[in-house]
Design a protein around this motif. Structure first.
Motif: not given
Length: 696
Positions: A309-324
């Motif tokens: 996962a690649i993002s310009n937002s730390g929150a999206v990185c965390v949420l992406s890891a959770d969803a994955a």
């Protein structure tokens, strides 16, 4: 050319009850046929008008210059029935009965009229769709014999997707959602009551269309799963993904489905097993049908589900890891060289481990994507990618981000999804041909569905061709229950390991058996009339003396006689204590045929229900995969110092039970092996009891 094929490609269509009003059931199909370019002949039937919507009209079917391939019956009640019967007598190939008021709402008179129509069709080979149907629509040929309003709201575009549904609404809701995403749809068919031609049967024809690259099904009842099995076989030959939404998962849903179209809900876990066996990927909701659609059309060949996962937002990185993580998609562990390469490009405060947070530095350096993506592309650990851009717009070079992402996707050839909630940002990525979603959760759900279907297809390809569908013709017949000794004998003959035992007819034989077996034994009455012996005190464990064994024989003989049950003797068996008790059960489902249940065993099996169902034939690895989806999965590999269990031996045993159910000579209606004692890995397993019911 079979008559069913004319449902997809008719050369001529008559509309009985044709209307000038395009918002009436008899007006809409005529309007669509003209609007969407149907090249065949169209015959409006309306005795009150010389022409309808500018097309010459005819007083009746008998006034037509030819027998049409297809007739849309847009008149109600008795008129509908008479028209269908007339169609059959004329030699019409396909009749679409759009009228309601048949079995779906009137189980007596309506159902009788429905059956009279079906009988008329079968005499001449005419196929009937409906009643209570919305219509059929083939946008590849312009044969839009439907009255749905959706095609006015969302103009059609021919494409690679086919949608088949019993429900009219559920044929066009996925259509509308796909069209919103710019995806073309070739087939949208709604079959209504399925009185003659069902969704399942029609799917066998649609699956053969070489222009269809994705098949979506909505099912309420499954009265003819043999057609779904045929569709699945065709789909496997063509590498055609088939996704199905089967309603009635809950008890309330099953009742609603039955009241909607007269469909009979089947036991939901059997449906799961049937779909998995044949390679049909089951989704939970409408979103599941359409979210992944675009991904199936990309031509990727996924190798695994490790995500970057690649993002310009730390929150999206965390949420992406959770969803994955929730989707069973591990975050790929990037190679040291990849992390070092990223460290040379990204700011010192950025995150170079996965997920990769490139931070707000993207605003001041629009080249970050083009710089880091080639570095990531070289990492072999990644199987799929998510790019999250939660905030961009003015000041950001979004078109460049999109172009760089598209080039990256083309270079890797691996699945890639984009999460972008801002419409303008999402549009830029979509214009580059990237699958774009509003949130990272939606993107990962879509990716999970896509990977899940591919994994199912790969498993089936590796295991070889599936068996043909086996109906349970005799499932409704009353069976003959065998006694335990007879049941154990069948298991032994099939190569199933059975704890050492003897069937005894006297106290002396029981004592002799105890001495031969050695050590404490189990003593059980044997009677075909008492399958569940422990409820009557007819099972005693840990017996280890001549006096006790002799007394038990007399006591059990008396108890069985008091129950006025047959007495087949007393079984003396070796005690077996496995590391864990499992169960294997099998029966003939009245719709799907042989089904085998595997899972946690013991006396609490009904209360806990930690089991999975499999359709035979299946392999030991299929059994292990099923067990690892259960709540007891963590116990399989040993916990708190316990050794791992011999799941391979258990899987082999379960596969043999599946083979027994497929042996037509044995005519087995059901098998119950509980408990199955499973020992530590390498030590095997053994059954301590068996109950077999044979078909009469």
């Amino acid at each position: 050319m079979s008559n069913l094929k004319y449902a997809l490609n008719p050369r001529s269509i008559a509309i009985v009850g044709a209307s000038d009003q395009i918002n009436k059931i008899g007006g809409r199909p005529l309007h669509y046929l003209a609007k969407f370019g149907f090249q065949g002949k169209v015959y409006p039937i309306n005795p009150a008008r010389p022409e309808v919507q500018g097309v010459k009209s005819f007083a009746g079917l008998d006034a037509l210059p030819e027998v049409p391939d297809m007739v849309c019956v847009a008149v109600a009640g008795d008129n509908a029935e008479r028209t269908v019967i007339q169609c059959a007598e004329m030699g019409v190939k396909v009749a679409l009965v759009m009228a309601s008021g048949f079995s779906e709402s009137d189980p007596v008179n309506g159902a009788a009229a429905e059956q009279r129509m079906i009988a008329a069709g079968r005499k001449t080979g005419m196929r009937i769709f409906g009643p209570n149907m919305q219509g059929l629509a083939n946008f590849g040929s312009g044969a839009i014999a439907s009255f749905s309003t959706m095609f006015l709201e969302m103009p059609p575009e021919d494409g690679p997707v086919a949608i088949l549904s019993q429900s009219g609404a559920m044929s066009v809701v996925p259509y509308g959602l796909l069209r919103q995403r710019g995806i073309g749809v070739r087939h949208t068919h709604a079959t209504g009551n399925d009185a003659d031609v069902s969704v399942a049967e029609l799917s066998t024809e649609v699956a053969k269309d070489p222009n269809v690259k994705l098949l979506l099904l909505y099912l309420e009842g499954m009265p003819d799963p043999h057609f779904l099995a045929e569709t699945a076989a065709i789909a496997r030959e063509r590498n055609l993904p088939v996704l199905a939404l089967k309603s009635g998962r809950t008890a309330a849903g099953a009742i609603a489905a039955a009241s909607h179209t007269g469909a009979l809900a089947t036991e939901d876990r059997v449906v799961d097993a049937f779909f998995e066996h044949h390679g049909i990927y089951r989704v939970k909701d409408v979103e599941g049908l359409v979210e992944s659609a675009e991904l199936f059309l990309k031509g990727w060949k996924p190798k695994g589900r490790n995500l970057v996962a690649i993002s310009n937002s730390g929150a999206v990185c965390v949420l992406s890891a959770d969803a994955a993580s929730n989707a069973g998609m591990p975050m790929a562990k990037l190679a040291l060289a990849t992390r070092e390469g990223l460290g040379k490009i990204l700011p010192s405060f950025a995150t170079t481990t996965n997920p990769i947070d490139i931070t707000a530095a993207l605003l001041s350096n629009s080249g970050l994507f083009s710089d880091i993506l080639p570095v990531i592309a070289k990492d072999a650990a990644a199987d799929a990618f998510l790019i999250g851009v939660p905030v961009a717009g003015q000041g950001y070079d979004v078109p460049r981000f999109a172009r760089d992402s598209a080039a990256f996707a083309a270079e890797t050839g691996k699945p890639l999804v984009v999460a972008a909630p801002q419409p303008s940002v999402a549009q830029a990525f979509a214009e580059q041909g990237l699958a774009t979603f509003a949130t990272e959760s939606a993107a990962i759900r879509a990716l999970d569905g896509y990977l899940g279907q591919n994994e199912l297809a790969a498993r089936l390809a590796a295991s070889g061709a599936r068996s043909t569908y086996r109906a349970a013709e005799s499932a409704a017949q009353e069976g003959v229950t065998l006694n335990e000794a007879e049941s154990l004998a069948i298991a032994e003959k099939a190569g199933i390991p059975v704890a050492k035992y003897r069937l005894c007819q006297s106290a002396a034989e029981c004592v002799e058996a105890w001495r031969a077996i050695g050590g404490p034994v189990a003593v059980k009455a044997c009677s075909r009339d008492i399958p569940h012996k422990s409820e009557y005190g007819l099972v005693k464990l840990g017996v280890n003396s001549e006096a006790e064994i002799s007394a038990l024989f007399e006591t059990m003989t008396t108890t069985v006689a008091e129950k006025k049950a047959s007495f087949d003797g007393v079984i003396v068996a070796a005690m077996a204590k496995g590391q864990r008790e499992f169960m294997i059960g099998a029966h003939r489902d009245p719709v799907f045929g042989p089904v085998v249940a595997v899972g946690d065993g013991g006396k609490y099996i009904e209360a806990l229900g930690d089991v999975r169902l499999l359709i035979p034939p299946f392999s030991a690895s299929d059994v292990e995969r099923a067990l690892r989806s259960l709540r007891i999965a963590p116990l399989l590999d040993g916990v708190r110092g316990d050794p791992p269990l011999d799941i391979a031996a258990f899987g082999d045993l379960a596969a043999k039970v599946g083979a027994l159910m497929l042996d037509a000579k044995l005519k087995i209606a059901s098998i119950d092996l509980n408990p199955v004692m499973v020992f530590a890995r390498g030590e095997g397993c053994v059954i301590a009891d068996a109950l077999v019911v044979q078909q009469a």
